[in-house]
Design an enzyme around this catalytic site. Structure first.
Site, mmCIF file in Angstrom:
data_model
loop_
_atom_site.group_PDB
_atom_site.id
_atom_site.type_symbol
_atom_site.label_atom_id
_atom_site.label_comp_id
_atom_site.label_asym_id
_atom_site.label_seq_id
_atom_site.Cartn_x
_atom_site.Cartn_y
_atom_site.Cartn_z
ATOM 1 N N ASN A 62 3.192 -5.652 -8.638
ATOM 2 C CA ASN A 62 3.663 -5.520 -7.256
ATOM 3 C C ASN A 62 2.555 -5.223 -6.245
ATOM 4 O OD1 ASN A 62 3.221 -2.813 -7.756
ATOM 5 N ND2 ASN A 62 5.345 -2.188 -7.470
ATOM 6 N N ARG A 94 4.558 3.523 3.405
ATOM 7 C CA ARG A 94 5.660 3.129 2.521
ATOM 8 C C ARG A 94 6.497 2.017 3.170
ATOM 9 N NH1 ARG A 94 5.391 4.535 -2.671
ATOM 10 N NH2 ARG A 94 7.643 4.385 -2.757
ATOM 11 N N PHE A 126 8.641 2.457 -19.272
ATOM 12 C CA PHE A 126 7.639 1.553 -18.702
ATOM 13 C C PHE A 126 6.215 2.103 -18.745
ATOM 14 C CE2 PHE A 126 9.387 4.131 -15.244
ATOM 15 C CZ PHE A 126 8.239 4.628 -14.648
ATOM 16 N N ARG A 157 4.424 -6.164 -0.090
ATOM 17 C CA ARG A 157 4.947 -6.594 -1.394
ATOM 18 C C ARG A 157 5.752 -7.889 -1.289
ATOM 19 N NH1 ARG A 157 6.242 -0.535 -3.315
ATOM 20 N NH2 ARG A 157 4.355 -0.154 -4.532
ATOM 21 N N THR A 215 9.506 -1.203 -4.066
ATOM 22 C CA THR A 215 8.735 -1.369 -5.302
ATOM 23 C C THR A 215 8.997 -2.734 -5.928
ATOM 24 O OG1 THR A 215 8.842 1.015 -5.663
ATOM 25 C CG2 THR A 215 8.265 -0.341 -7.557
ATOM 26 N N HIS A 259 0.074 0.286 -4.538
ATOM 27 C CA HIS A 259 0.689 1.597 -4.767
ATOM 28 C C HIS A 259 0.511 2.399 -3.495
ATOM 29 C CE1 HIS A 259 1.374 5.634 -6.453
ATOM 30 N NE2 HIS A 259 0.326 5.985 -5.736
#
Length: 141
Positions: free
Chosen positions: A114, A87, A59, A104, A93, A117
């Site tokens: 998404n 997080r 990716f 998200r 993710t 980060h």
């Protein structure tokens, strides 16, 4: 407990959809202080350097292409347990696997697009913050 800092990127898809304010508001509503922030348009070399740990993965090229496709907002967020709490706030993710109420789940379009980060450890946070900010740009309140 002492304050921690974590690093955040509001990614191209969210910037293009004018979600910066809504996402930053979520950070503040969750107890984070925004102690540094700036808009950046990454070069290919900057994106490759930032994501160097993923070089060689299938990716990688798509990720770099995506990250240079539009401006991003990089920021430093501060609070107790900043890395873990951030997080949790942003969610998985893959937005299809993200819990309700996460950034998200609410804003991301896909696994690739998404929206945000977040650093995955204190060590990553320190490295990522230093990649984009010098000490004088970080202003604890």
């Amino acid at each position: 407990m002492s304050l921690e800092r974590t690093f955040s990127i509001i990614k191209p898809d969210a910037v293009e959809r004018n979600l910066i304010g809504k996402i930053l508001a979520r950070f503040e509503q969750s107890g984070f202080e925004i102690v540094a922030a700036k808009m950046v348009r990454l070069t290919k070399a900057q994106a490759e350097g930032f994501y160097a740990e993923h070089q060689g993965k299938p990716f990688f090229e798509d990720l770099v292409e995506y990250m240079v496709s539009a401006p991003i907002l990089v920021s430093v967020l501060q609070k107790e347990n900043a890395v873990k709490d951030y997080r949790t706030l942003i969610g998985a993710t893959d937005p299809a696997k993200a819990k309700e109420g996460t950034v998200r789940k609410e804003f991301a379009e896909s696994l690739r697009r998404n929206s945000v980060h977040g650093s995955d450890s204190l060590e990553s946070a320190a490295r990522e913050i230093a990649y984009f900010f010098i000490d004088s740009e970080i202003c604890s309140r």
